[in-house]
Design a protein around this motif. Structure first.
Motif, PDB file in Angstrom:
ATOM      1  N   ARG A 170       0.817  -1.213   0.000  1.00  0.00           N
ATOM      2  CA  ARG A 170       0.000   0.000   0.000  1.00  0.00           C
ATOM      3  C   ARG A 170       0.854   1.269   0.000  1.00  0.00           C
ATOM      4  NH1 ARG A 170      -5.567  -0.715   0.931  1.00  0.00           N
ATOM      5  NH2 ARG A 170      -5.608   1.445   1.594  1.00  0.00           N
ATOM      6  N   GLN A 171       2.186   1.125   0.177  1.00  0.00           N
ATOM      7  CA  GLN A 171       3.071   2.287   0.176  1.00  0.00           C
ATOM      8  C   GLN A 171       3.938   2.402  -1.070  1.00  0.00           C
ATOM      9  OE1 GLN A 171       3.529   0.585   3.681  1.00  0.00           O
ATOM     10  NE2 GLN A 171       1.615   1.653   4.040  1.00  0.00           N
ATOM     11  N   ILE A 172       3.739   1.550  -2.056  1.00  0.00           N
ATOM     12  CA  ILE A 172       4.534   1.617  -3.286  1.00  0.00           C
ATOM     13  C   ILE A 172       4.073   2.844  -4.082  1.00  0.00           C
ATOM     14  CG2 ILE A 172       5.086   0.498  -5.475  1.00  0.00           C
ATOM     15  CD1 ILE A 172       4.659  -2.206  -4.004  1.00  0.00           C
ATOM     16  N   PRO A 173       4.981   3.751  -4.399  1.00  0.00           N
ATOM     17  CA  PRO A 173       4.579   4.972  -5.117  1.00  0.00           C
ATOM     18  C   PRO A 173       4.300   4.748  -6.599  1.00  0.00           C
ATOM     19  CG  PRO A 173       6.934   5.020  -4.666  1.00  0.00           C
ATOM     20  CD  PRO A 173       6.395   3.767  -4.031  1.00  0.00           C
ATOM     21  N   PHE A 174       3.356   5.519  -7.115  1.00  0.00           N
ATOM     22  CA  PHE A 174       3.039   5.560  -8.536  1.00  0.00           C
ATOM     23  C   PHE A 174       2.601   6.975  -8.862  1.00  0.00           C
ATOM     24  CE2 PHE A 174      -0.726   4.100  -6.258  1.00  0.00           C
ATOM     25  CZ  PHE A 174      -1.709   4.982  -6.692  1.00  0.00           C
ATOM     26  N   LEU A 175       2.456   7.282 -10.134  1.00  0.00           N
ATOM     27  CA  LEU A 175       2.064   8.622 -10.544  1.00  0.00           C
ATOM     28  C   LEU A 175       0.593   8.643 -10.941  1.00  0.00           C
ATOM     29  CD1 LEU A 175       5.126   9.663 -12.734  1.00  0.00           C
ATOM     30  CD2 LEU A 175       4.695  10.164 -10.315  1.00  0.00           C
ATOM     31  N   ASP A 176      -0.108   9.692 -10.487  1.00  0.00           N
ATOM     32  CA  ASP A 176      -1.491   9.850 -10.929  1.00  0.00           C
ATOM     33  C   ASP A 176      -1.483  10.483 -12.321  1.00  0.00           C
ATOM     34  OD1 ASP A 176      -1.166  12.625 -10.593  1.00  0.00           O
ATOM     35  OD2 ASP A 176      -2.493  12.749  -8.866  1.00  0.00           O
ATOM     36  N   ALA A 177      -2.650  10.764 -12.857  1.00  0.00           N
ATOM     37  CA  ALA A 177      -2.753  11.282 -14.230  1.00  0.00           C
ATOM     38  C   ALA A 177      -2.064  12.624 -14.416  1.00  0.00           C
ATOM     39  CB  ALA A 177      -4.223  11.385 -14.629  1.00  0.00           C
ATOM     40  N   SER A 178      -1.932  13.404 -13.325  1.00  0.00           N
ATOM     41  CA  SER A 178      -1.281  14.717 -13.433  1.00  0.00           C
ATOM     42  C   SER A 178       0.213  14.656 -13.121  1.00  0.00           C
ATOM     43  CB  SER A 178      -1.973  15.717 -12.499  1.00  0.00           C
ATOM     44  OG  SER A 178      -1.780  15.341 -11.151  1.00  0.00           O
ATOM     45  N   GLY A 179       0.733  13.445 -12.856  1.00  0.00           N
ATOM     46  CA  GLY A 179       2.157  13.293 -12.572  1.00  0.00           C
ATOM     47  C   GLY A 179       2.523  13.419 -11.111  1.00  0.00           C
ATOM     48  N   GLU A 180       1.514  13.503 -10.232  1.00  0.00           N
ATOM     49  CA  GLU A 180       1.769  13.601  -8.794  1.00  0.00           C
ATOM     50  C   GLU A 180       1.956  12.206  -8.209  1.00  0.00           C
ATOM     51  OE1 GLU A 180      -0.550  15.132  -4.796  1.00  0.00           O
ATOM     52  OE2 GLU A 180      -1.037  16.074  -6.714  1.00  0.00           O
ATOM     53  N   GLU A 181       2.950  12.063  -7.320  1.00  0.00           N
ATOM     54  CA  GLU A 181       3.212  10.766  -6.712  1.00  0.00           C
ATOM     55  C   GLU A 181       2.131  10.425  -5.691  1.00  0.00           C
ATOM     56  OE1 GLU A 181       6.663   9.360  -3.887  1.00  0.00           O
ATOM     57  OE2 GLU A 181       7.370   9.353  -5.976  1.00  0.00           O
ATOM     58  N   LYS A 182       1.649   9.195  -5.755  1.00  0.00           N
ATOM     59  CA  LYS A 182       0.611   8.686  -4.852  1.00  0.00           C
ATOM     60  C   LYS A 182       0.980   7.282  -4.406  1.00  0.00           C
ATOM     61  CE  LYS A 182      -2.634  11.908  -5.637  1.00  0.00           C
ATOM     62  NZ  LYS A 182      -3.246  12.736  -4.656  1.00  0.00           N
ATOM     63  N   THR A 183       0.252   6.785  -3.399  1.00  0.00           N
ATOM     64  CA  THR A 183       0.308   5.381  -2.995  1.00  0.00           C
ATOM     65  C   THR A 183      -1.130   4.921  -2.794  1.00  0.00           C
ATOM     66  OG1 THR A 183       0.331   5.775  -0.608  1.00  0.00           O
ATOM     67  CG2 THR A 183       2.484   5.775  -1.729  1.00  0.00           C
ATOM     68  N   LEU A 184      -1.331   3.636  -2.656  1.00  0.00           N
ATOM     69  CA  LEU A 184      -2.679   3.130  -2.393  1.00  0.00           C
ATOM     70  C   LEU A 184      -3.232   3.730  -1.104  1.00  0.00           C
ATOM     71  CD1 LEU A 184      -2.383  -0.648  -3.367  1.00  0.00           C
ATOM     72  CD2 LEU A 184      -3.010   1.295  -4.805  1.00  0.00           C
ATOM     73  N   ASP A 185      -2.379   3.937  -0.117  1.00  0.00           N
ATOM     74  CA  ASP A 185      -2.815   4.525   1.160  1.00  0.00           C
ATOM     75  C   ASP A 185      -3.381   5.930   0.987  1.00  0.00           C
ATOM     76  OD1 ASP A 185      -2.452   2.402   2.868  1.00  0.00           O
ATOM     77  OD2 ASP A 185      -0.461   3.034   3.543  1.00  0.00           O
ATOM     78  N   ASP A 186      -2.967   6.640  -0.058  1.00  0.00           N
ATOM     79  CA  ASP A 186      -3.482   7.990  -0.298  1.00  0.00           C
ATOM     80  C   ASP A 186      -4.974   7.985  -0.630  1.00  0.00           C
ATOM     81  OD1 ASP A 186      -1.094   9.390   0.154  1.00  0.00           O
ATOM     82  OD2 ASP A 186      -0.426   9.038  -1.913  1.00  0.00           O
ATOM     83  N   PHE A 187      -5.521   6.809  -0.916  1.00  0.00           N
ATOM     84  CA  PHE A 187      -6.945   6.707  -1.256  1.00  0.00           C
ATOM     85  C   PHE A 187      -7.758   6.206  -0.075  1.00  0.00           C
ATOM     86  CE2 PHE A 187      -4.540   6.824  -5.106  1.00  0.00           C
ATOM     87  CZ  PHE A 187      -5.236   7.757  -5.844  1.00  0.00           C
ATOM     88  N   GLY A 188      -7.209   6.362   1.124  1.00  0.00           N
ATOM     89  CA  GLY A 188      -7.929   6.016   2.336  1.00  0.00           C
ATOM     90  C   GLY A 188      -7.550   4.644   2.862  1.00  0.00           C
ATOM     91  N   ALA A 189      -8.218   4.277   3.929  1.00  0.00           N
ATOM     92  CA  ALA A 189      -7.900   3.024   4.611  1.00  0.00           C
ATOM     93  C   ALA A 189      -8.706   1.849   4.081  1.00  0.00           C
ATOM     94  CB  ALA A 189      -8.157   3.179   6.114  1.00  0.00           C
ATOM     95  N   GLY A 190      -9.563   2.090   3.102  1.00  0.00           N
ATOM     96  CA  GLY A 190     -10.423   1.033   2.577  1.00  0.00           C
ATOM     97  C   GLY A 190      -9.748   0.168   1.532  1.00  0.00           C
ATOM     98  N   ALA A 191     -10.553  -0.684   0.930  1.00  0.00           N
ATOM     99  CA  ALA A 191     -10.068  -1.584  -0.114  1.00  0.00           C
ATOM    100  C   ALA A 191      -9.916  -0.830  -1.432  1.00  0.00           C
ATOM    101  CB  ALA A 191     -11.034  -2.741  -0.280  1.00  0.00           C
ATOM    102  N   VAL A 192      -8.956  -1.283  -2.233  1.00  0.00           N
ATOM    103  CA  VAL A 192      -8.668  -0.673  -3.525  1.00  0.00           C
ATOM    104  C   VAL A 192      -8.667  -1.785  -4.578  1.00  0.00           C
ATOM    105  CG1 VAL A 192      -6.960   0.632  -4.846  1.00  0.00           C
ATOM    106  CG2 VAL A 192      -7.236   1.081  -2.413  1.00  0.00           C
ATOM    107  N   LEU A 193      -9.357  -1.545  -5.692  1.00  0.00           N
ATOM    108  CA  LEU A 193      -9.338  -2.479  -6.815  1.00  0.00           C
ATOM    109  C   LEU A 193      -8.447  -1.880  -7.895  1.00  0.00           C
ATOM    110  CD1 LEU A 193     -10.580  -5.207  -7.795  1.00  0.00           C
ATOM    111  CD2 LEU A 193     -12.272  -3.821  -9.021  1.00  0.00           C
ATOM    112  N   VAL A 194      -7.266  -2.465  -8.086  1.00  0.00           N
ATOM    113  CA  VAL A 194      -6.291  -1.999  -9.059  1.00  0.00           C
ATOM    114  C   VAL A 194      -6.543  -2.751 -10.372  1.00  0.00           C
ATOM    115  CG1 VAL A 194      -3.826  -1.884  -9.610  1.00  0.00           C
ATOM    116  CG2 VAL A 194      -4.602  -1.503  -7.249  1.00  0.00           C
TER     117      VAL A 194
END
Length: 167
Positions: free
Chosen positions: A7-31
């Motif tokens: 959940r802490q592996i960084p990736f880039l959002d559509a605008s080029g900003e670095e994010k992680t799965l944790d940035d989308f809250g504490a819930g479940a994420v479907l990648v």
């Protein structure tokens, strides 16, 4: 697979900003690796339905455009976002293009693809719209491309992953 560090592996959002799965809250994420010119592209509609149904409970669909499968996602990020919005009314985050297989695969996908599917097979992403459900604790469930997002097995897995968040 259970590993909260996924959940802490960084990736880039559509605008080029670095994010992680944790940035989308504490819930479940479907990648999901997505593509605009694929026979499975209509799955965008079902992914959006899941986002609308479970988003208030902390669930997020995260799309990752990928052009590794017969060039089925050739557009720029602007074109991809426009397509998703106008064709399917997508409100969930669509992130920067990634590679999901091979030596240059994104680190998030290198970690996700270690998870076996229901048949016990791990490894390469088979095609566009392969789905990985990451629970709040980092547990991962893998669903192959032809399994539709609204399949009862996927819906049940999402609901189970959200039970801890609801408490």
């Amino acid at each position: 697979m259970t590993d909260a560090t996924i959940r802490q592996i960084p990736f880039l959002d559509a605008s080029g900003e670095e994010k992680t799965l944790d940035d989308f809250g504490a819930g479940a994420v479907l990648v999901v690796n997505v593509a605009s010119k694929c026979g499975l592209t209509p799955q965008y509609a079902q992914l959006e339905e899941l986002q609308r149904a479970y988003g208030e409970r902390g669930f997020t669909v995260l799309g990752f455009p990928c052009n590794q499968f017969f060039g089925q996602e050739p557009g720029s990020m602007e074109q991809i976002l426009e397509f998703c919005s106008t064709s399917y009314g997508v409100t969930f985050p669509v992130n920067d293009k990634v590679k999901v297989n091979g030596r240059s695969a994104h680190e998030l996908y290198k970690a996700l693809t270690q998870t076996p599917d229901a048949d016990g097979k791990a490894g390469r992403v088979e095609w566009n719209f392969e789905k990985f459900l990451v629970s709040p604790d980092g547990a991962v469930r893998r669903f192959r491309p032809r399994q539709k997002p609204d399949d009862p097995e996927i819906v049940a897995a999402i609901e189970a992953a959200l039970v801890d968040v609801d408490r």
